[in-house]
Write an enzyme that holds these catalytic residues in place. Structure first.
Site, PDB file in Angstrom:
ATOM      1  CB  CYS A  16      70.259 -38.182 -22.590  1.00  0.00           C
ATOM      2  SG  CYS A  16      70.233 -36.428 -22.200  1.00  0.00           S
ATOM      3  CG  ASP A  17      70.998 -40.833 -25.564  1.00  0.00           C
ATOM      4  OD1 ASP A  17      69.862 -41.032 -25.121  1.00  0.00           O
ATOM      5  OD2 ASP A  17      71.256 -39.962 -26.422  1.00  0.00           O
ATOM      6  CB  CYS A  61      72.703 -35.838 -24.033  1.00  0.00           C
ATOM      7  SG  CYS A  61      72.329 -35.752 -22.270  1.00  0.00           S
TER       8      CYS A  61
END
Length: 313
Positions: free
Chosen positions: A137-138, A134
């Site tokens: 997300c990261d 992701c």
């Protein structure tokens, strides 16, 4: 046979939030955590985009807080897997771990979707240490660093484009000699000066002492032009799709061509009356924890209204 008002299948932000809302509405709810209690976020390190945590929060810790909150307001969380469910009539009958059964007047499916991996041992070795599925997300952790994105479809192009605004350089590792993405997505990738596409290339391994430091690649695999080489990277992003966890439904609920649960109206209701879906299992687009939590709340509110209507019918 045990009879409950609402069965929540799966945990994670969608399942836990649904449990919180159901319990606070005095709906007798039982939640089965599934194969991975807490969902995919328990395998994530620091989350910096979930509201309410200005310094970030560990994925496991966030899920533990949600679980405790659900239990504190009266939600009943059980360990186990719903291996089968009969949705042909109400009350619905769920089979737990291939043995125990219970009846439920309504069901919320929050089983999520599993990221597809290449199947390399190194993907597990470096999970949370440079390997991610992701970018949204990261990606923040790779500002001014070098990353690689695996895949050649729209998702891979979106991830690479997003990362190009954060990272110093982005490699796209594409096993085919072309991108499968739409023309618009290809144009966006080609316009980014810091994205380099490695066509006809497969990843055969990762390396690094305290996290990902590089990838072992092969160009023109299994041909007379086969060539092995390494690239230095700080992050390795999988973008080859997700598999919704819907096999246990056995085709009883309408799914789209990718296997995600269809939500035909403006609520979380599925094609079966009394069955609702929340989180990534019905979301091929956003796949964010905060979105999953929101749809979990919506599903619980839908269940509350459904049960009230049944009582007054």
């Amino acid at each position: 046979m045990e009879h409950i008002q609402c069965l929540i299948i799966g945990s994670g932000p969608a399942g836990y939030t649904a449990s919180i809302y159901c319990a606070r509405a005095n709906v007798k709810v039982v939640q089965y955590a599934g194969i991975l209690p807490g969902g995919q976020l328990t395998q994530t390190t620091t989350i910096e985009n979930y509201p309410g945590f200005p310094d970030g929060v560990e994925g496991f810790d966030l899920m533990e807080l949600m679980r405790k909150q659900a239990e504190n307001v009266g939600g009943e969380l059980r360990q186990g897997i719903v291996t089968k469910i009969d949705l042909s009539h109400r009350p619905f009958v769920a089979t737990i771990d291939d043995k125990d059964q219970l009846e439920a007047d309504a069901v919320i499916v929050a089983t999520g979707a599993s990221a597809r991996y290449l199947g390399l041992p190194d993907e597990q070795k470096y999970a949370g240490m440079g390997v991610s599925a992701c970018a949204t997300c990261d990606g923040f952790f790779y500002r001014k660093k070098v990353v690689a994105v695996v895949g050649g479809g729209d998702t891979a192009c979106e991830e690479a484009s997003y990362l190009s605004h954060l990272a110093k350089k982005v490699y796209m590792i594409v096993r085919k000699p072309y991108l499968r993405a739409s023309a618009a997505m290809q144009e966006r990738v080609n316009a980014a000066e810091n994205i380099e596409i490695l066509y006809n290339t497969n990843t055969v391994g990762l390396f690094g002492d305290n996290g990902v430091e590089g990838a072992h690649l092969v160009r023109f695999k299994d041909t007379d032009k086969q060539e092995f080489y390494d690239i230095a990277i700080d992050g390795f992003f999988l973008a080859i799709g997700h598999t919704p966890n819907t096999a246990f439904l056995d085709g009883q609920v309408a799914l789209d061509e990718q296997g995600y649960i269809k939500l035909p109206g403006t609520t979380q209701a599925t094609s079966v009356e009394g069955v609702y879906a929340a989180g990534d299992v019905a979301d091929p687009r956003y796949r964010q924890a905060v979105v999953a939590a929101g749809t979990g709340a919506c599903a619980a509110l839908d269940v509350e209204k459904f049960l009230a209507n049944q009582r007054h019918a």
